[in-house]
Every structure is written in C-alpha cells, then in structure tokens.
Design an enzyme around this catalytic site. Structure first.
Site, PDB file in Angstrom:
ATOM      1  N   GLU A  25      -2.629  -0.525  -5.337  1.00  0.00           N
ATOM      2  CA  GLU A  25      -3.749   0.010  -4.627  1.00  0.00           C
ATOM      3  C   GLU A  25      -4.022   1.363  -4.638  1.00  0.00           C
ATOM      4  OE1 GLU A  25      -4.003   0.810   0.007  1.00  0.00           O
ATOM      5  OE2 GLU A  25      -2.598  -0.269  -0.546  1.00  0.00           O
ATOM      6  N   ASP A  66      -7.670  -3.465   0.316  1.00  0.00           N
ATOM      7  CA  ASP A  66      -6.430  -2.946  -0.615  1.00  0.00           C
ATOM      8  C   ASP A  66      -6.201  -3.809  -1.832  1.00  0.00           C
ATOM      9  OD1 ASP A  66      -5.785  -1.202   1.586  1.00  0.00           O
ATOM     10  OD2 ASP A  66      -4.157  -2.116   2.311  1.00  0.00           O
ATOM     11  N   GLU A 125      -8.545  -2.853  -4.355  1.00  0.00           N
ATOM     12  CA  GLU A 125      -8.241  -1.958  -5.252  1.00  0.00           C
ATOM     13  C   GLU A 125      -7.199  -1.990  -6.327  1.00  0.00           C
ATOM     14  OE1 GLU A 125      -9.722   1.312  -1.561  1.00  0.00           O
ATOM     15  OE2 GLU A 125      -7.545   0.872  -1.983  1.00  0.00           O
ATOM     16  N   ASP A 159      -7.742   3.031  -5.884  1.00  0.00           N
ATOM     17  CA  ASP A 159      -8.431   3.777  -5.262  1.00  0.00           C
ATOM     18  C   ASP A 159      -9.390   4.823  -6.011  1.00  0.00           C
ATOM     19  OD1 ASP A 159      -9.542   4.542  -2.414  1.00  0.00           O
ATOM     20  OD2 ASP A 159      -8.264   6.304  -2.900  1.00  0.00           O
TER      21      ASP A 159
END
Length: 229
Positions: free
Chosen positions: A45, A118, A121, A49
């Site tokens: 995650e 989450d 990502e 991002d």
C-alpha cells in the site's frame, strides 16, 4: 504458487496476469489475516500510493499543457484520494477477493472505503513489482479511465461548494452529524450525515470524519444540482 479460481477471475477483471502470483496474494491480504507465513498488504500500500501519485502527476500534465500548479493540485488530490481508489476498487470488485480476518469480515470489511482504497494501492504496487512502472502505469490509466479528463468537477471542495449553493438560496450553512462509528481504533469507519435547511440530506462513510463529511457533501451536492433547485 497457484492462484484460486476467484483470483484468476480477478486478474481477468483488471486485465493483468501476474508472473509472481504471490504478489497478488499479498496485495489482497489485510493485516487482520497476516501471519509469519503470510505477508499483509501494508508495505505494498505504501509503495502503491507513490506509484499512483507519479502516474497521475504525469497524466495531468499531459492532459492539460496550460494548467498551473494551483489548478493541477486539486485535480491530483481528487484522483489519488482514498475515495477515488475505493471507487475503482468497487468497479473491479476487489472486495470479493480480499483476505480478511473474522472480525473484519463480520464488520463488513469488504465494503469499507478505507480498506478498499488501501487494497487498490497495494494491487498497483504488486503490478509495479511484478512487471515494472510501464505495466503499473497502463493498469492505472485504464482503470481510472475518463476520470483523468473529467476531474475538474470532482476537484472542487464539496463542502465549500455545498455551502455556497445553500447561501446563494438564502439557506443556513449545511450541518453535519455523526451517525455512527465502527471498526477498531486503528481503522475506524465514520458515517456522517449532512443536512440542508430545506430538509434534504445525504450520508456517507469514510475512515475519517473529514473525509466522510466531504463524501456526504459531494452526494448531496450532486442531488441538488441534478434537481436544479
């Protein structure tokens, strides 16, 4: 490692087949299901991002050669925020393949916005680690699709826009109330309702009060603007 039938179907939904299937397994494993032999998706995650941010920054620059930094920043935020990631996750039914512990399963984890965002990502990072930046970029641009070119409307701050709409019609500023809070302390889910003087209301949930308020305002703004009154 052989993927389950459900995960192979998920690969078809996202249009990408993993060379290292263990990366996909890690990407869909929530912390509530981690163990010494099973990694969760938190590290992925973190990486995803950053990959998403680079792809979107580049895409926005390419989409509008004349935009200023002040114009690009809210568009960028609208495309990479947790709500946008969760929306894409719902479109590819990511929730259906998440590996969740019993407590998360019982509390509706497959539908939670923060958890879906989450995991989305993490899937991006898994593709990046599996095949490099170009593969991750292609995945993101395909899944986000026209959002990149129609983001100007979404980039408005919905709370400010709704307040301006109400004041222009002689109404008091919208009010926000917390309907409920669920989930563990480290990953709460807030449900917030927004109310207008004329009785119209909407509610939404998110991992923070601020995000839930924004999501509720966005829903109500869309409703009043569609109604035209």
């Amino acid at each position: 490692m052989r993927l389950s039938k459900e995960l192979r179907a998920f690969e078809q939904r996202i249009g990408y087949s993993f060379n290292q299937p263990e990366l996909l397994m890690q990407a869909v494993t929530h912390a509530s299901m981690s163990s010494p032999t099973r990694q969760d998706n938190q590290r992925l995650e973190f990486l995803g991002d950053r990959v998403l941010g680079l792809v979107m920054s580049t895409a926005l620059l390419d989409a509008d050669q004349d935009a200023t930094e002040g114009q690009l920043a809210p568009r960028f935020n609208a495309l990479v925020r947790k709500e946008a990631c969760a929306e894409v996750a719902r479109e590819i039914d990511l929730g259906a393949v998440l590996k969740l512990g019993r407590s998360e399963m019982m509390s509706g984890g497959r539908r939670k916005q923060a958890l879906l965002g989450d995991a989305m990502e993490a899937v991006i990072a898994a593709v990046y680690k599996d095949a490099g930046f170009a593969a991750a970029q292609e995945l993101i641009l395909r899944l986000w699709g026209r959002r990149i070119y129609t983001v100007e409307e979404d980039a408005r701050d919905p709370k400010t826009a709704l307040q301006e709409w109400a004041q222009a019609r002689g109404q008091k500023p919208p009010s926000y109330t917390e309907v409920s809070r669920s989930g563990p302390d480290h990953a709460p889910v807030f449900t917030i309702a927004v109310h207008l003087d004329d009785g119209r209301t909407a509610q939404a949930e998110a991992g923070s009060k601020r995000h839930a308020e924004q999501a509720a305002a966005r829903l109500l703004l869309a409703e009043v603007e569609t109604a035209g009154t």
